[in-house]
Design an enzyme around this catalytic site. Structure first.
Site, mmCIF file in Angstrom:
data_model
loop_
_atom_site.group_PDB
_atom_site.id
_atom_site.type_symbol
_atom_site.label_atom_id
_atom_site.label_comp_id
_atom_site.label_asym_id
_atom_site.label_seq_id
_atom_site.Cartn_x
_atom_site.Cartn_y
_atom_site.Cartn_z
ATOM 1 N N GLY A 16 65.964 -20.071 14.616
ATOM 2 C CA GLY A 16 66.700 -18.746 14.774
ATOM 3 C C GLY A 16 65.756 -17.802 14.810
ATOM 4 O O GLY A 16 64.717 -17.785 14.201
ATOM 5 N N LEU A 17 66.308 -16.485 15.178
ATOM 6 C CA LEU A 17 65.688 -15.002 15.022
ATOM 7 C C LEU A 17 65.386 -14.881 13.652
ATOM 8 O O LEU A 17 65.943 -15.453 12.801
ATOM 9 C CB LEU A 17 66.728 -14.076 15.781
ATOM 10 N N SER A 18 64.401 -13.946 13.426
ATOM 11 C CA SER A 18 64.238 -13.336 12.162
ATOM 12 C C SER A 18 65.615 -12.651 11.735
ATOM 13 O O SER A 18 66.092 -11.965 12.425
ATOM 14 C CB SER A 18 62.984 -12.289 12.318
ATOM 15 N N GLY A 19 65.950 -12.701 10.411
ATOM 16 C CA GLY A 19 67.030 -12.189 10.025
ATOM 17 C C GLY A 19 68.511 -13.051 10.549
ATOM 18 O O GLY A 19 69.469 -12.601 9.920
ATOM 19 N N ALA A 20 68.316 -14.075 11.024
ATOM 20 C CA ALA A 20 69.328 -14.675 11.472
ATOM 21 C C ALA A 20 70.083 -15.449 10.411
ATOM 22 O O ALA A 20 71.405 -15.725 10.150
ATOM 23 C CB ALA A 20 69.083 -16.059 12.454
ATOM 24 N N GLY A 21 69.294 -15.879 9.410
ATOM 25 C CA GLY A 21 70.034 -16.613 8.208
ATOM 26 C C GLY A 21 69.227 -17.860 7.711
ATOM 27 O O GLY A 21 69.830 -18.434 6.695
ATOM 28 N N LYS A 22 68.194 -18.149 8.158
ATOM 29 C CA LYS A 22 67.309 -19.283 7.881
ATOM 30 C C LYS A 22 67.220 -19.681 6.437
ATOM 31 O O LYS A 22 67.520 -20.427 5.872
ATOM 32 C CB LYS A 22 66.164 -19.363 8.765
ATOM 33 N N SER A 91 60.381 -20.733 14.667
ATOM 34 C CA SER A 91 60.271 -22.026 15.865
ATOM 35 C C SER A 91 60.624 -21.538 17.266
ATOM 36 O O SER A 91 61.687 -22.215 17.536
ATOM 37 C CB SER A 91 60.611 -23.421 15.213
HETATM 38 P P1 ADP Z 1 65.852 -15.378 8.184
HETATM 39 O O1 ADP Z 1 65.462 -16.483 7.128
HETATM 40 O O2 ADP Z 1 66.638 -16.165 9.392
HETATM 41 O O3 ADP Z 1 64.858 -14.337 8.628
HETATM 42 P P2 ADP Z 1 67.171 -14.312 5.699
HETATM 43 O O4 ADP Z 1 67.958 -15.463 5.550
HETATM 44 O O5 ADP Z 1 66.156 -13.935 5.430
HETATM 45 O O6 ADP Z 1 67.336 -14.535 7.637
HETATM 46 O O7 ADP Z 1 68.555 -13.190 6.047
HETATM 47 C C1 ADP Z 1 69.944 -13.308 6.468
HETATM 48 C C2 ADP Z 1 70.875 -12.223 6.192
HETATM 49 O O8 ADP Z 1 71.931 -12.451 6.792
HETATM 50 C C3 ADP Z 1 70.936 -12.377 4.425
HETATM 51 O O9 ADP Z 1 71.042 -11.011 4.193
HETATM 52 C C4 ADP Z 1 72.502 -13.259 4.497
HETATM 53 O O10 ADP Z 1 73.118 -12.513 3.237
HETATM 54 C C5 ADP Z 1 73.104 -12.494 5.535
HETATM 55 N N1 ADP Z 1 74.196 -13.462 6.055
HETATM 56 C C6 ADP Z 1 75.460 -13.344 6.166
HETATM 57 N N2 ADP Z 1 76.256 -14.364 6.480
HETATM 58 C C7 ADP Z 1 75.508 -15.567 6.688
HETATM 59 C C8 ADP Z 1 75.640 -16.719 6.945
HETATM 60 N N3 ADP Z 1 76.536 -17.228 7.282
HETATM 61 N N4 ADP Z 1 74.312 -17.631 6.703
HETATM 62 C C9 ADP Z 1 73.196 -17.018 6.384
HETATM 63 N N5 ADP Z 1 73.236 -15.832 5.964
HETATM 64 C C10 ADP Z 1 73.970 -14.934 6.249
#
Ligand code: ADP
Length: 185
Positions: A16-22, A91
């Protein structure tokens, strides 16, 4: 506590996108599967991998593909020994994710589309990178100036703008249990 390996290891592939929640979901999965259930779990976080295993690689398509193939390779090896691997890397390219699926084994590969709309990821801007990408300070930024190819038929899709972290994690665990990869809790 000694971590238990499974008879059959597998890989949960978060894309998923950067900031998506991975990373957030990867950590919550680790907490549940390792800390609570005592299973052998390894997390392959894209940002961490880039400081060790893939140090020196950039963000051209070729370097991105190499980075993802390396993560796929280690996941394939450890999956053979009963470890649960959690990959958390943008990815962005479908073809290389599919290569990883083949390398690891389709019966051991759980592709999870960590889906948040681009606007949500920009609003969150967890690492302050979107602001820089939008101003052109960072080139080749996925979703802004570089492609992201969403999975066509992921095993699981989570909508992190609509679900809590617990709900997203619950869906992933439920899939793994229903597929017989994890014993029912
Ligand atoms: P990534 O690793 O994809 O770049 P991050 O995990 O670092 O993303 O950041 C995702 C942000 O979204 C976090 O601040 C997290 O608390 C928030 N968030 C809100 N709801 C969710 C959810 N259902 N799953 C994952 N993250 C979430």
């Amino acid at each position: 506590m000694e971590a238990k390996t499974l008879k059959k290891g597998f890989t949960i592939w978060l894309t998923g996108l950067s900031g998506a929640g991975k990373s957030t979901i990867a950590q919550a999965l680790y907490e549940e599967l390792h800390n609570h259930r005592g299973l052998a779990v390894e997390v392959w976080d894209g940002d961490v991998v880039r400081t060790h295993l893939s140090k020196g690689l950039g963000f051209s398509k070729e370097d991105r593909d190499t980075n993802i193939r390396r993560i796929g390779f280690v996941c394939a090896k450890l999956s053979q020994y009963g470890v649960i691997n959690i990959a958390a890397a943008i990815s962005p390219y479908r073809e290389v994710r599919d290569e990883c699926r083949s390398m690891i084994g389709p019966d051991r590969f759980v592709e999870v589309y960590v889906n948040a709309p681009l606007e949500t990821a920009i609003e969150r801007d967890v690492k302050g990178l979107y602001a820089k990408a939008l101003s052109g300070e960072i080139p080749n930024f996925t979703g802004i100036s570089d492609p992201y190819e969403p999975p066509l038929s992921p095993e699981v899709e989570v909508r992190t703008d609509l679900e809590t972290v617990e709900e997203s994690v619950g869906k992933i665990i439920a899939y793994c249990e229903s597929a017989g990869l994890l014993p029912a809790s």
